[in-house]
Design a protein around this motif. Structure first.
Motif, PDB file in Angstrom:
ATOM      1  N   GLN A 265       0.971  -1.238  -0.068  1.00  0.00           N
ATOM      2  CA  GLN A 265      -0.128   0.018  -0.003  1.00  0.00           C
ATOM      3  C   GLN A 265       0.772   1.190  -0.175  1.00  0.00           C
ATOM      4  OE1 GLN A 265      -2.532   0.043   3.424  1.00  0.00           O
ATOM      5  NE2 GLN A 265      -3.194   2.185   3.300  1.00  0.00           N
ATOM      6  N   SER A 266       1.994   1.154   0.627  1.00  0.00           N
ATOM      7  CA  SER A 266       2.933   2.491   0.704  1.00  0.00           C
ATOM      8  C   SER A 266       3.532   2.793  -0.524  1.00  0.00           C
ATOM      9  CB  SER A 266       3.995   2.255   1.798  1.00  0.00           C
ATOM     10  OG  SER A 266       5.005   1.457   1.192  1.00  0.00           O
ATOM     11  N   GLY A 267       3.625   1.671  -1.525  1.00  0.00           N
ATOM     12  CA  GLY A 267       4.287   2.034  -3.011  1.00  0.00           C
ATOM     13  C   GLY A 267       5.770   2.015  -2.723  1.00  0.00           C
ATOM     14  N   ILE A 268       6.369   1.994  -1.442  1.00  0.00           N
ATOM     15  CA  ILE A 268       7.821   1.798  -1.459  1.00  0.00           C
ATOM     16  C   ILE A 268       8.348   0.602  -1.904  1.00  0.00           C
ATOM     17  CG2 ILE A 268       9.727   2.279   0.147  1.00  0.00           C
ATOM     18  CD1 ILE A 268       7.950   4.405   1.711  1.00  0.00           C
ATOM     19  N   LYS A 269       9.271   0.563  -2.778  1.00  0.00           N
ATOM     20  CA  LYS A 269       9.770  -0.596  -3.234  1.00  0.00           C
ATOM     21  C   LYS A 269      11.154  -0.918  -2.584  1.00  0.00           C
ATOM     22  CE  LYS A 269       6.660  -1.140  -6.353  1.00  0.00           C
ATOM     23  NZ  LYS A 269       5.485  -2.042  -6.300  1.00  0.00           N
ATOM     24  N   GLU A 270      12.046   0.065  -2.505  1.00  0.00           N
ATOM     25  CA  GLU A 270      13.066  -0.386  -1.669  1.00  0.00           C
ATOM     26  C   GLU A 270      13.303   0.491  -0.586  1.00  0.00           C
ATOM     27  OE1 GLU A 270      15.253  -2.531  -3.360  1.00  0.00           O
ATOM     28  OE2 GLU A 270      13.847  -2.512  -4.904  1.00  0.00           O
ATOM     29  N   GLY A 271      13.815  -0.165   0.772  1.00  0.00           N
ATOM     30  CA  GLY A 271      13.837   0.630   2.184  1.00  0.00           C
ATOM     31  C   GLY A 271      13.686  -0.170   3.056  1.00  0.00           C
TER      32      GLY A 271
END
Lengths: 135, 135, 135
Positions: free
Chosen positions: C31-37
């Protein structure tokens, strides 16, 4: 922000063993070129752990393993049939990840602190992820 | 990204003690000027720890220390000759670092949560690193 | 750097229970759309915890809870009068936060690793903060 993930392979030789991996983590941080930041270490197993403890007198590590075997006996009427429930429990007690600060390209550890991979169900070849995050 | 590391000096008064350092960490976060981010706390010792637990009834802290002494006895035929093997083991059980979120300049802690420095081999003067990371 | 904090509500049904929340954390990361982290998980309670352990054979979780009850007995002449000192102690032993890497939008977990909310003083409705940090 930049971060890089490195794989570290660890070979253990006993059922229970604490392996000092500080040098390997230092080399990875140096290789990353990151001077200010944080290193996050994570092991992808459920019968192993990571800890920071005394790097000088090897009897400390022996005492840790000996006492852990008293706290979590190898055999204790466990239901899991693989014979490694004690290792699973030790893994949750010690934890499987660590956070260490990087300052001027070096790990910010105390004089007596070393980073240890904790084998609780070896011997095995194990995998550790080392992520270096620039700040 | 910005991050700043602050030194916190802690003086302990007993062999085993849990010291509430929430106020000190809050002051450092406020001093940093960072409103959104994460605070990473790390102690540079191998016979101490950090934990988050009940901040209201002081008997909780007494129970924690009393029970830890039962789980990891002070004397148990340890090999390490400095007499503080139990403290080393407690350090690995509790861990030496914490992660707390910062929101609108404040620590995102639950109502009953306080941040404690855990002395397991005091009394001593101890060092804690507090890193505030902006996001 | 971007980070987002999500609230996760967890309902537990027993006094002691390990609840697999891996799917919920995966959904939040997606849901956050964050791919790398990195995903940081934190629970705002002092009688609960978080851990990563075996996701396949449910008897591992049973063994963990059974053995924890032997290590930290429910009744042991505790001073705290609410009857949940054992839960407070287990919370400090397991810890209340976790760090997991995100790679290509997915959690970097080992094959057998699941993320568990650890109820030690239930049943209750509990709150978990999930912070997704982009790198």
């Amino acid at each position: 922000m930049t971060s890089k993930i490195y794989d570290l392979t660890v070979q253990t030789y006993g059922r229970s063993q604490l392996l000092n991996i500080t040098g390997e983590v230092e080399r990875i941080v140096s290789q990353s070129g990151i001077k200010e930041g944080t290193v996050l270490i994570f092991t992808m197993h459920t019968t192993a752990g990571l800890t920071i403890n005394e790097n000088a007198d090897p009897s400390v590590v022996e005492d840790i393993l000996m006492e852990l075997d008293k706290i979590v006996p190898l055999n204790d009427n466990y239901r899991h049939t693989e014979g490694n429930s004690a290792a699973h429990i030790k893994s949750s007690l010690f934890g499987i990840s660590l956070t260490v600060f990087i300052n001027s390209g070096r790990l910010l550890l105390g004089t007596w602190q070393g980073i240890y991979f904790c084998e609780f169900d070896g011997p095995r070849q194990r995998k550790v992820l080392v992520k270096v995050v620039a700040e």
